[in-house]
Design an enzyme around this catalytic site. Structure first.
Site: not given
Ligand code: IPM
Ligand code: MG
Length: 357
Positions: A142, A191, A223, A247, A251
């Site tokens: 970001y 990852k 994942d 992020d 959610d």
């Protein structure tokens, strides 16, 4: 004590939910004899409309001079076509970065009263869950280099994920220390099977783990983590991860609590000044209609009392009032489920919470 709080109401439902949180703070001030002084500042789309910039200098100045910042939400379709440096979201990223708020705490807890709102099977949530996602907040993709250019297939765009050892270490320490105060379990999500930045993240976390031997540490690929969150959420205590993975996973975690309208967050740096905001967005579709759930913002104000002002008793009082209100069956429209109850509006829900404080 006098506490100076900058209010960034922002866009969409932002103003309504911040007003609810302010009403709660005022009630706490009266009950426990504190003084909260508020200063309204603009950020996001409303700031762009008023000043031509989503994060005016004045806003930054006021926030830096405050003891903490309470933020509603920014963004909306009206500003979706602005160039990237003028988008409302830039204000949020800019505030986090200018205040050096590199750690974002996003607790996700299942309220037993809301178990019917949870989309997971009952046997999966039989043990409830209570986790905190620690999201790195001022680094990674970001904030990395980005741009557009011509590539072998014509026009292309790129964003860069880059983490320094220092950035991983400082957020990693916060996560280990938080785990020490909770159930002493920390999962670091990355990852590392594909990304070099994740391999450095993992190496750094392993080195830190040696310093916190009382914490049961493990790694998980992102994942797999997305899957484990819905397969068995009660396995998680503290989770630490990068800006983008945090992020997304926060959610997901919010949905299994019943509604994204319930989850608060605290953004912290090395000083006591933090920024507190619900994890949800500006919900332009219901803005100004007295429909938004104020709970996430009210609980964010509680986190502010706890982390920036060391007012644990006062924070407990707000959190208990919210739990009592939910236990008593009061609902906003997002947590109504199949019941045929009449949902409370933002103001009415706030009023009930005030009565329980
Ligand atoms: C959040 C939001 C923000 C983020 C957006 C609005 C920039 O999604 O706080 O989770 O990505 O951090
Ligand atoms: Mg988000």
């Amino acid at each position: 004590m006098i506490y100076k709080i900058a209010l960034v109401k922002g866009d969409g439902i932002g103003p309504e939910i911040v007003e609810s949180a302010v009403a709660v703070l005022n009630k706490i001030a009266a009950k426990f004899n504190h003084t909260f002084k508020y200063k309204d500042v603009l950020a996001g789309g409303c700031a762009y409309d008023a000043t031509g910039h989503p994060l005016p200098e004045e806003t930054l100045k006021v926030c830096k001079e405050s003891d903490s910042v309470l933020l509603g939400a920014v963004g909306g379709p009206k500003w979706d076509n602005l160039p990237s440096h003028l988008r409302p979201e830039k204000a949020l990223l800019g505030l986090r970065s200018a205040l050096n708020l590199y750690t974002n705490l996003r607790p996700a807890t299942m309220h037993p009263a809301l178990k019917d709102e949870c989309p997971l099977r009952e046997d999966i949530t039989a043990n409830g869950f209570d986790m905190v996602i620690v999201r790195e907040l001022t680094g990674g993709i970001y904030f990395g280099e980005n741009g557009r250019r011509m590539g072998p297939n014509g026009k292309e765009a790129y964003d860069t994920e880059c983490y320094s050892v220092m950035e991983v270490e400082r957020v990693g320490r916060v996560a280990f220390e938080l785990a020490q105060k909770r159930n002493k379990k920390l999962v670091s999500i990355d990852k590392a099977n594909v990304l070099e930045s994740s391999r450095l993240w993992r190496e750094t976390m392993h080195r830190l783990a040696k310093e916190y031997e009382d914490v049961e540490y493990s790694d998980m690929l992102v994942d797999n983590a997305a899957m484990q969150l819905i397969r068995n959420p009660s396995q998680f205590d503290v989770v630490v991860t990068s800006n983008m993975f945090g992020d997304i996973l926060s959610d997901e975690a919010s949905m299994i609590t019943g509604s994204i309208g319930l989850l608060p967050s605290a953004s912290l740096g090395s000083s006591k000044c933090g920024m507190y905001e619900p994890i949800h967005g500006s919900a332009p579709d219901i803005a100004g209609q007295n429909k938004a759930n104020p709970i996430a913002t009210i609980l964010s104000a509680a986190m502010m009392l706890r982390y920036s002002f060391d007012l644990a008793k006062e924070a407990d009082c707000i959190e208990e009032a919210v739990t009592d209100v939910l236990n008593a069956g009061y609902r906003t429209h997002d947590i109504l489920g199949n019941s045929n109850k009449k949902p409370l509006g933002t103001r009415e829900m706030t009023k009930v919470i005030l009565d329980y404080i």
